[in-house]
Scaffold this motif. Structure first.
Motif, PDB file in Angstrom:
ATOM      1  N   GLY A  24     -29.265 -21.188  27.023  1.00 30.97           N
ATOM      2  CA  GLY A  24     -29.229 -21.859  25.713  1.00 30.97           C
ATOM      3  C   GLY A  24     -30.636 -22.245  25.190  1.00 30.97           C
ATOM      4  O   GLY A  24     -30.780 -22.819  23.988  1.00 30.97           O
ATOM      5  N   LEU A  25     -31.933 -21.920  25.863  1.00 33.15           N
ATOM      6  CA  LEU A  25     -33.202 -22.189  25.306  1.00 33.15           C
ATOM      7  C   LEU A  25     -33.810 -20.980  24.618  1.00 33.15           C
ATOM      8  O   LEU A  25     -33.393 -19.902  24.968  1.00 33.15           O
ATOM      9  N   LEU A  26     -35.190 -21.262  23.970  1.00 31.89           N
ATOM     10  CA  LEU A  26     -35.797 -20.144  23.498  1.00 31.89           C
ATOM     11  C   LEU A  26     -36.406 -19.323  24.657  1.00 31.89           C
ATOM     12  O   LEU A  26     -36.725 -19.733  25.804  1.00 31.89           O
ATOM     13  N   GLU A  27     -36.692 -18.013  24.140  1.00 36.00           N
ATOM     14  CA  GLU A  27     -37.155 -17.146  25.137  1.00 36.00           C
ATOM     15  C   GLU A  27     -38.628 -17.684  25.719  1.00 36.00           C
ATOM     16  O   GLU A  27     -39.053 -17.519  27.053  1.00 36.00           O
ATOM     17  N   LYS A  79     -35.504 -12.017  27.995  1.00 33.87           N
ATOM     18  CA  LYS A  79     -34.573 -12.428  26.631  1.00 33.87           C
ATOM     19  C   LYS A  79     -33.855 -13.536  26.780  1.00 33.87           C
ATOM     20  O   LYS A  79     -33.622 -14.120  28.027  1.00 33.87           O
ATOM     21  N   SER A  80     -33.269 -14.004  25.696  1.00 32.76           N
ATOM     22  CA  SER A  80     -32.359 -15.140  25.416  1.00 32.76           C
ATOM     23  C   SER A  80     -31.538 -14.799  24.468  1.00 32.76           C
ATOM     24  O   SER A  80     -31.424 -15.365  23.453  1.00 32.76           O
ATOM     25  N   VAL A  81     -30.658 -13.746  24.809  1.00 30.20           N
ATOM     26  CA  VAL A  81     -29.772 -13.405  23.506  1.00 30.20           C
ATOM     27  C   VAL A  81     -28.167 -13.352  24.112  1.00 30.20           C
ATOM     28  O   VAL A  81     -28.072 -13.405  25.399  1.00 30.20           O
ATOM     29  N   GLU A  82     -27.251 -13.252  23.227  1.00 27.25           N
ATOM     30  CA  GLU A  82     -25.881 -13.168  23.591  1.00 27.25           C
ATOM     31  C   GLU A  82     -25.528 -12.017  24.521  1.00 27.25           C
ATOM     32  O   GLU A  82     -24.815 -12.195  25.503  1.00 27.25           O
ATOM     33  N   THR A  83     -26.091 -10.866  24.021  1.00 26.63           N
ATOM     34  CA  THR A  83     -25.754  -9.741  24.792  1.00 26.63           C
ATOM     35  C   THR A  83     -26.875  -8.849  24.764  1.00 26.63           C
ATOM     36  O   THR A  83     -27.600  -8.482  23.821  1.00 26.63           O
ATOM     37  N   LEU A  84     -27.526  -7.992  25.882  1.00 28.80           N
ATOM     38  CA  LEU A  84     -28.504  -7.163  25.825  1.00 28.80           C
ATOM     39  C   LEU A  84     -28.141  -5.991  25.035  1.00 28.80           C
ATOM     40  O   LEU A  84     -26.975  -5.649  25.129  1.00 28.80           O
ATOM     41  N   ALA A  85     -28.896  -5.377  24.133  1.00 27.98           N
ATOM     42  CA  ALA A  85     -28.623  -4.185  23.613  1.00 27.98           C
ATOM     43  C   ALA A  85     -29.617  -3.011  23.957  1.00 27.98           C
ATOM     44  O   ALA A  85     -30.532  -3.243  24.915  1.00 27.98           O
ATOM     45  N   PRO A  86     -29.126  -1.936  23.630  1.00 28.05           N
ATOM     46  CA  PRO A  86     -29.903  -0.729  24.254  1.00 28.05           C
ATOM     47  C   PRO A  86     -31.297  -0.863  23.952  1.00 28.05           C
ATOM     48  O   PRO A  86     -32.329  -0.145  24.412  1.00 28.05           O
ATOM     49  N   LYS A 115     -27.736 -13.463  37.719  1.00 28.26           N
ATOM     50  CA  LYS A 115     -27.625 -12.546  38.714  1.00 28.26           C
ATOM     51  C   LYS A 115     -27.272 -10.994  37.896  1.00 28.26           C
ATOM     52  O   LYS A 115     -27.584 -10.164  38.229  1.00 28.26           O
ATOM     53  N   ASP A 116     -26.206 -11.189  37.184  1.00 30.27           N
ATOM     54  CA  ASP A 116     -25.670  -9.958  36.402  1.00 30.27           C
ATOM     55  C   ASP A 116     -26.540  -9.689  35.220  1.00 30.27           C
ATOM     56  O   ASP A 116     -26.148  -8.726  34.493  1.00 30.27           O
ATOM     57  N   ASN A 117     -27.423 -10.550  34.735  1.00 30.45           N
ATOM     58  CA  ASN A 117     -28.408 -10.162  33.760  1.00 30.45           C
ATOM     59  C   ASN A 117     -29.692  -9.962  34.021  1.00 30.45           C
ATOM     60  O   ASN A 117     -30.505 -10.043  33.241  1.00 30.45           O
TER      61      ASN A 117
END
Length: 125
Positions: A24-27, A79-86, A115-117
């Motif tokens: 939940g924090l900034l990158e 990154k600090s995003v909801e979902t990684l994009a291509p 671990k999955d991110n």
């Protein structure tokens, strides 16, 4: 030290950072915390390393910056995003190619479990 050994330690350190401060924090918060902990462990850590872009033998300043470079052998893209994009994977692969570095880690700290991110990207030079 080999890239794989460095990346293993970087992953462990990233997990420690994530357990300590959570999502939940900034990158920039994760980048600075991770860089700090890696330095404490004795690694040569550079942040926001300018990435030159050469086009037709002309060096162009296009603003590319590597988030973290460890021992000049492993790039960490934070990154600090909801979902990684291509595009996030492509960005790291481009940094690896432009820099000649072989191994990179794409880490998305905005997750319940880290671990999955964490994704290893290899530049097949």
């Amino acid at each position: 030290m080999h890239e794989n050994d460095i990346s293993y330690q970087c992953i462990g350190t990233a997990i420690e950072v994530h357990k300590s401060i959570g999502p939940g924090l900034l990158e920039s918060a994760y980048e600075n915390a991770l860089a700090y902990d890696l330095r404490i462990k004795g690694y040569d850590v550079q942040q926001q390393v300018a990435m030159p872009f050469v086009y037709k033998e002309v060096k162009l300043d296009v603003g590319y910056r590597i988030d973290i470079l460890v021992n000049k052998k492993v790039i960490i893209e934070v990154k600090s995003v909801e979902t990684l994009a291509p595009v996030h994977y492509a960005q790291l692969l481009t940094y690896l190619r432009l820099s000649g570095v072989k191994l990179g880690l794409l880490i998305n700290f905005n997750a319940k479990t880290l671990k999955d991110n964490i994704h290893r990207i290899v530049n097949n030079l």
